[in-house]
Design a protein around this motif. Structure first.
Motif, mmCIF file in Angstrom:
data_model
loop_
_atom_site.group_PDB
_atom_site.id
_atom_site.type_symbol
_atom_site.label_atom_id
_atom_site.label_comp_id
_atom_site.label_asym_id
_atom_site.label_seq_id
_atom_site.Cartn_x
_atom_site.Cartn_y
_atom_site.Cartn_z
ATOM 1 N N ALA A 18 24.324 -29.009 -30.090
ATOM 2 C CA ALA A 18 24.911 -29.476 -31.348
ATOM 3 C C ALA A 18 25.951 -30.518 -30.966
ATOM 4 O O ALA A 18 26.639 -30.381 -29.956
ATOM 5 C CB ALA A 18 25.555 -28.315 -32.096
ATOM 6 N N THR A 43 23.397 -21.742 -33.396
ATOM 7 C CA THR A 43 24.243 -21.800 -34.593
ATOM 8 C C THR A 43 25.351 -20.751 -34.521
ATOM 9 O O THR A 43 26.485 -21.022 -34.911
ATOM 10 C CB THR A 43 23.426 -21.624 -35.880
ATOM 11 O OG1 THR A 43 22.749 -20.374 -35.856
ATOM 12 C CG2 THR A 43 22.438 -22.752 -36.062
ATOM 13 N N TYR A 52 34.975 -24.747 -36.363
ATOM 14 C CA TYR A 52 33.859 -24.486 -37.278
ATOM 15 C C TYR A 52 33.973 -23.137 -37.972
ATOM 16 O O TYR A 52 33.567 -22.993 -39.113
ATOM 17 C CB TYR A 52 32.527 -24.599 -36.528
ATOM 18 C CG TYR A 52 32.540 -25.747 -35.565
ATOM 19 C CD1 TYR A 52 32.491 -27.059 -36.026
ATOM 20 C CD2 TYR A 52 32.674 -25.531 -34.198
ATOM 21 C CE1 TYR A 52 32.550 -28.121 -35.144
ATOM 22 C CE2 TYR A 52 32.725 -26.593 -33.316
ATOM 23 C CZ TYR A 52 32.668 -27.879 -33.785
ATOM 24 O OH TYR A 52 32.741 -28.928 -32.921
ATOM 25 N N TRP A 60 24.994 -29.380 -40.737
ATOM 26 C CA TRP A 60 24.057 -29.397 -39.621
ATOM 27 C C TRP A 60 22.996 -30.442 -39.938
ATOM 28 O O TRP A 60 22.117 -30.211 -40.782
ATOM 29 C CB TRP A 60 23.411 -28.017 -39.442
ATOM 30 C CG TRP A 60 24.333 -27.024 -38.823
ATOM 31 C CD1 TRP A 60 25.348 -26.346 -39.424
ATOM 32 C CD2 TRP A 60 24.324 -26.609 -37.462
ATOM 33 N NE1 TRP A 60 25.963 -25.541 -38.525
ATOM 34 C CE2 TRP A 60 25.364 -25.673 -37.312
ATOM 35 C CE3 TRP A 60 23.538 -26.926 -36.364
ATOM 36 C CZ2 TRP A 60 25.631 -25.056 -36.087
ATOM 37 C CZ3 TRP A 60 23.805 -26.319 -35.156
ATOM 38 C CH2 TRP A 60 24.840 -25.390 -35.021
ATOM 39 N N VAL A 62 19.763 -32.116 -38.970
ATOM 40 C CA VAL A 62 18.655 -31.705 -38.103
ATOM 41 C C VAL A 62 17.429 -32.574 -38.356
ATOM 42 O O VAL A 62 17.272 -33.174 -39.416
ATOM 43 C CB VAL A 62 18.285 -30.213 -38.331
ATOM 44 C CG1 VAL A 62 19.442 -29.304 -37.967
ATOM 45 C CG2 VAL A 62 17.852 -29.961 -39.755
ATOM 46 N N HIS A 68 13.805 -25.362 -37.423
ATOM 47 C CA HIS A 68 14.757 -25.668 -38.495
ATOM 48 C C HIS A 68 14.158 -26.612 -39.527
ATOM 49 O O HIS A 68 14.819 -27.489 -40.035
ATOM 50 C CB HIS A 68 16.056 -26.239 -37.913
ATOM 51 C CG HIS A 68 15.850 -27.260 -36.838
ATOM 52 N ND1 HIS A 68 15.780 -26.918 -35.523
ATOM 53 C CD2 HIS A 68 15.685 -28.585 -36.888
ATOM 54 C CE1 HIS A 68 15.603 -28.006 -34.804
ATOM 55 N NE2 HIS A 68 15.530 -29.033 -35.607
ATOM 56 N N ALA A 84 27.901 -23.218 -43.769
ATOM 57 C CA ALA A 84 26.992 -24.131 -43.075
ATOM 58 C C ALA A 84 25.964 -24.689 -44.058
ATOM 59 O O ALA A 84 25.374 -23.946 -44.847
ATOM 60 C CB ALA A 84 26.285 -23.405 -41.935
ATOM 61 N N MET A 86 22.586 -27.308 -44.148
ATOM 62 C CA MET A 86 21.605 -28.029 -43.352
ATOM 63 C C MET A 86 21.179 -29.299 -44.087
ATOM 64 O O MET A 86 20.879 -29.264 -45.276
ATOM 65 C CB MET A 86 20.384 -27.136 -43.073
ATOM 66 C CG MET A 86 19.432 -27.702 -42.048
ATOM 67 S SD MET A 86 18.108 -26.546 -41.605
ATOM 68 C CE MET A 86 18.988 -25.400 -40.557
#
Length: 179
Positions: A18, A43, A52, A60, A62, A68, A84, A86
């Motif tokens: 990450a 994660t 975080y 995130w 991705v 994912h 979080a 995505m």
């Protein structure tokens, strides 16, 4: 004389990472395979460390990797870590993902030549590169400067407007008469 080298496959290793774009820091880990469970461990590794763990939101970004991809992965991440979120990038747009740019540097600088004795040596090289990157990183700081006023051009040097240029070219003389 021709010499043929012997090649023996020693297995594979997955490197998950990450990238914190604000601090230019990489948080990574090596796993024996890819998949949902190793991605979940990454994660957890990130989301349980500061800043975080106490952040209001963590995005995130991705690609569309199998571990994912889609709404199910986004829901799984948000269920485990409510702060979080995505964000999926478009397909074939890896240059938008900062960690992919880091992976490109890893490939060029840490994995070439790719002649390792075993997977432990590969893992050591990857994590050593990560540590060196984090020790020498320099976050990009964008400074915004106010625009300087542009000087006003001299009236004789002003560009002619398209209307003036068109009007002059449309007039023609025939037999002493304007048309």
């Amino acid at each position: 004389m021709r010499v043929e080298s012997e090649y023996s496959r020693g297995g594979t290793l997955a490197y998950f990472a990450a990238y914190d774009v604000h601090r230019a820091q990489v948080i990574g880990r090596c796993e024996p395979s890819t998949g949902i469970v190793p991605f979940t461990r990454l994660t957890e590794q990130v989301m349980t460390t500061e800043p975080y763990a106490s952040a209001r939101r963590v995005f995130w970004v991705v690609d569309n990797g199998a571990s994912h991809r889609g709404w199910a992965a986004a829901a799984r991440l948000n269920d485990a870590w409510p702060t979080a979120h995505m964000v999926h990038l478009p397909v074939h747009a890896s240059w938008l993902n900062q960690v992919e740019i880091y992976f490109s540097a890893v490939q060029r600088k840490a994995l070439v030549p790719d002649d390792f004795l075993d997977l432990d040596e590969v893992e050591q090289r990857l994590l050593s590169f990560q540590d060196r990157y984090n020790a020498t990183r320099a976050p990009v700081r964008l400074e915004v400067h106010p625009r300087r006023p542009q000087p006003t051009p001299h009236p004789d040097r002003l560009p002619r407007s398209p209307r003036t240029a068109t009007a002059g070219s449309m007039t023609r003389r025939t037999n002493g008469q304007d048309h």
